[in-house]
Design an enzyme around this catalytic site. Sequence first.
Site, PDB file in Angstrom:
ATOM      1  N   LEU A 163      11.626 -20.637  -1.457  1.00 57.59           N
ATOM      2  CA  LEU A 163      10.348 -19.787  -1.191  1.00 57.59           C
ATOM      3  C   LEU A 163       9.359 -19.814  -1.960  1.00 57.59           C
ATOM      4  O   LEU A 163       9.231 -19.978  -3.097  1.00 57.59           O
ATOM      5  CB  LEU A 163      11.039 -18.343  -1.355  1.00 57.59           C
ATOM      6  CG  LEU A 163      10.095 -17.127  -0.990  1.00 57.59           C
ATOM      7  CD1 LEU A 163       9.604 -17.242   0.455  1.00 57.59           C
ATOM      8  CD2 LEU A 163      10.558 -15.815  -1.379  1.00 57.59           C
ATOM      9  N   HIS A 208       3.661   2.724  -8.889  1.00 55.41           N
ATOM     10  CA  HIS A 208       3.413   1.376  -9.185  1.00 55.41           C
ATOM     11  C   HIS A 208       4.674   0.659  -9.514  1.00 55.41           C
ATOM     12  O   HIS A 208       4.976  -0.206  -9.282  1.00 55.41           O
ATOM     13  CB  HIS A 208       2.384   0.741  -9.954  1.00 55.41           C
ATOM     14  CG  HIS A 208       0.959   1.175  -9.530  1.00 55.41           C
ATOM     15  ND1 HIS A 208       0.653   0.952  -8.079  1.00 55.41           N
ATOM     16  CD2 HIS A 208      -0.246   1.778 -10.036  1.00 55.41           C
ATOM     17  CE1 HIS A 208      -0.587   1.495  -7.880  1.00 55.41           C
ATOM     18  NE2 HIS A 208      -1.006   1.920  -9.056  1.00 55.41           N
ATOM     19  N   ARG A 218     -11.012   1.003  -9.824  1.00 61.04           N
ATOM     20  CA  ARG A 218      -9.860   1.930 -10.056  1.00 61.04           C
ATOM     21  C   ARG A 218     -10.383   2.456 -11.645  1.00 61.04           C
ATOM     22  O   ARG A 218     -10.599   1.842 -12.604  1.00 61.04           O
ATOM     23  CB  ARG A 218      -8.591   1.654  -9.943  1.00 61.04           C
ATOM     24  CG  ARG A 218      -8.357   1.314  -8.631  1.00 61.04           C
ATOM     25  CD  ARG A 218      -7.130   1.214  -8.054  1.00 61.04           C
ATOM     26  NE  ARG A 218      -6.761   1.145  -6.605  1.00 61.04           N
ATOM     27  CZ  ARG A 218      -5.788   1.361  -6.167  1.00 61.04           C
ATOM     28  NH1 ARG A 218      -4.582   1.663  -6.719  1.00 61.04           N
ATOM     29  NH2 ARG A 218      -5.629   1.242  -4.736  1.00 61.04           N
ATOM     30  N   ASN A 274       1.583   3.301  -2.989  1.00 63.70           N
ATOM     31  CA  ASN A 274       2.290   3.350  -4.225  1.00 63.70           C
ATOM     32  C   ASN A 274       1.865   4.935  -4.748  1.00 63.70           C
ATOM     33  O   ASN A 274       2.421   5.637  -5.069  1.00 63.70           O
ATOM     34  CB  ASN A 274       2.083   2.325  -5.237  1.00 63.70           C
ATOM     35  CG  ASN A 274       2.491   1.148  -4.912  1.00 63.70           C
ATOM     36  OD1 ASN A 274       3.498   0.869  -3.822  1.00 63.70           O
ATOM     37  ND2 ASN A 274       2.132   0.078  -5.642  1.00 63.70           N
ATOM     38  N   GLY A 275       0.472   5.008  -4.697  1.00 65.43           N
ATOM     39  CA  GLY A 275      -0.151   5.993  -5.443  1.00 65.43           C
ATOM     40  C   GLY A 275       0.358   7.367  -4.463  1.00 65.43           C
ATOM     41  O   GLY A 275       0.680   8.572  -5.002  1.00 65.43           O
ATOM     42  N   ASP A 278       0.697  -1.273  -0.091  1.00 67.50           N
ATOM     43  CA  ASP A 278      -0.059   0.034  -0.050  1.00 67.50           C
ATOM     44  C   ASP A 278       0.840   1.253  -0.112  1.00 67.50           C
ATOM     45  O   ASP A 278       1.930   1.112   0.616  1.00 67.50           O
ATOM     46  CB  ASP A 278      -1.039   0.033   1.172  1.00 67.50           C
ATOM     47  CG  ASP A 278      -2.041   0.860   1.024  1.00 67.50           C
ATOM     48  OD1 ASP A 278      -2.134   1.528   0.031  1.00 67.50           O
ATOM     49  OD2 ASP A 278      -2.743   1.287   2.048  1.00 67.50           O
TER      50      ASP A 278
HETATM   51  C1  FPP Z   1      -1.425  -0.202  -3.465  1.00 65.67           C
HETATM   52  O1  FPP Z   1      -1.082   1.072  -3.582  1.00 65.67           O
HETATM   53  C2  FPP Z   1      -0.908  -0.906  -4.499  1.00 65.67           C
HETATM   54  C3  FPP Z   1      -1.478  -1.763  -5.610  1.00 65.67           C
HETATM   55  C4  FPP Z   1      -2.874  -1.630  -5.641  1.00 65.67           C
HETATM   56  C5  FPP Z   1      -0.895  -2.199  -6.409  1.00 65.67           C
HETATM   57  C6  FPP Z   1       0.360  -3.325  -6.022  1.00 65.67           C
HETATM   58  C7  FPP Z   1       1.180  -3.352  -7.317  1.00 65.67           C
HETATM   59  C8  FPP Z   1       2.591  -3.456  -7.369  1.00 65.67           C
HETATM   60  C9  FPP Z   1       3.623  -3.336  -6.013  1.00 65.67           C
HETATM   61  C10 FPP Z   1       3.143  -3.506  -8.563  1.00 65.67           C
HETATM   62  C11 FPP Z   1       4.126  -4.774  -9.062  1.00 65.67           C
HETATM   63  C12 FPP Z   1       3.625  -5.870  -8.592  1.00 65.67           C
HETATM   64  C13 FPP Z   1       3.695  -6.891  -9.450  1.00 65.67           C
HETATM   65  C14 FPP Z   1       3.567  -8.128  -9.094  1.00 65.67           C
HETATM   66  C15 FPP Z   1       4.440  -6.900 -10.896  1.00 65.67           C
HETATM   67  P1  FPP Z   1      -2.032   2.189  -3.792  1.00 65.67           P
HETATM   68  O2  FPP Z   1      -1.924   2.701  -5.143  1.00 65.67           O
HETATM   69  O3  FPP Z   1      -3.419   1.676  -3.067  1.00 65.67           O
HETATM   70  O4  FPP Z   1      -1.595   3.225  -2.953  1.00 65.67           O
HETATM   71  P2  FPP Z   1      -2.393   4.562  -2.400  1.00 65.67           P
HETATM   72  O5  FPP Z   1      -3.339   4.034  -1.331  1.00 65.67           O
HETATM   73  O6  FPP Z   1      -1.567   5.431  -1.988  1.00 65.67           O
HETATM   74  O7  FPP Z   1      -3.240   5.135  -3.555  1.00 65.67           O
END
Ligand code: FPP
Length: 233
Positions: free
Chosen positions: A124, A29, A64, A14-15, A12
Site C-alpha cells: 500500500l 486529534h 489555526r 476531530n474538533g 474532518d
Molecule cells: C480535521 O478535523 C482534522 C485535522 C485538521 C487534523 C488531522 C489529523 C489527524 C487525524 C491526526 C493524526 C494524523 C497523523 C498523520 C498522525 P477538524 O479539526 O477540522 O475538525 P472540526 O471541523 O470538527 O473542527
Amino acid sequence: MTKLNHLGIIVDGNGRWAKERGLSRSEGHKAGAEALKNIILYLSREKLVKFLSLYVFSTENFGRPAEEVNYLMDLFLKWFTTVKKEYRKENIKIYFSGRKEYLKPNIVKAMDTLEEETKNNTGLVVNFCLGYGGRAEIVDATKKIVKKVQNNEITIDDIDEKLFAKNLYHELPDVDFLIRTSGENRISNFMLWQISYAEFYIPKVYFPDFDIKELDKALLEYENRDRRFGKVK
Ligand code: FPP
C-alpha cells in the site's frame, strides 16, 4: 466489480467530535490518529486499495491557533518516527505531498527519513497531504515544467495532461473514490488535479468514529457506483 485503485480521505470532524464530548480539540486529534492507524492497517492487510491519500493538514490549517498547530505537529512528528518499523514490516510505502518549506526542520527530517526507509516497499502507498494545497501543487508543477522548458529539456509542445501529471508532487493515479467525514460537502483544496472523476462519499460521522465498519460501508457504496467518465455505457 468496480476497481478501487486510489482512495482519498479528507479527515474532518476531530474538533466537533471532541466538543460533543466536552474534550479539548487535541483529544479529538488524538482520537483521529487512532482511527487513522486502524484504517491504514486494515486497507494494507486486506489489500483493498493500492493508493491511499490522506488530507491531514492543509496550507490553510496553519491559520489555526498556535496551540493547536503545535499539538498537531508534535503528533505528526511522534507518529512519523514511531511507525517506521511497523510500516517496513507491513510493506507500506510512504509519500508526503505538500510544501515542506512551511514545516519545521525536525518534522521534515522525520518525513524524509520515513519516505527514504519505505521507498522500496511494494505494498500500500500512503500519501500524506501535509502542508498541502491543491492549487499550490498545480502552481509548483507549473514552475517545474517552466524550468524544464527554460533548460531546453522539453518544448512547449511536449506539455500535455500526461506530462503535467508527472510533474505533480508524486506520480499518482487519479483518485477513484473520495471520502470526507463529518457531513461537510466541500473539497477544501484537496488534490484538485487528481479528483477530476472521483466519486464522492460524505458520511455524517466525525473522523474519530470512522471505524472499519464505516469504511466497509463506504467501500460497498463504491462497488455500486456506476462510473461512466463522461461517456455513455
Ligand atoms: C480535521 O478535523 C482534522 C485535522 C485538521 C487534523 C488531522 C489529523 C489527524 C487525524 C491526526 C493524526 C494524523 C497523523 C498523520 C498522525 P477538524 O479539526 O477540522 O475538525 P472540526 O471541523 O470538527 O473542527
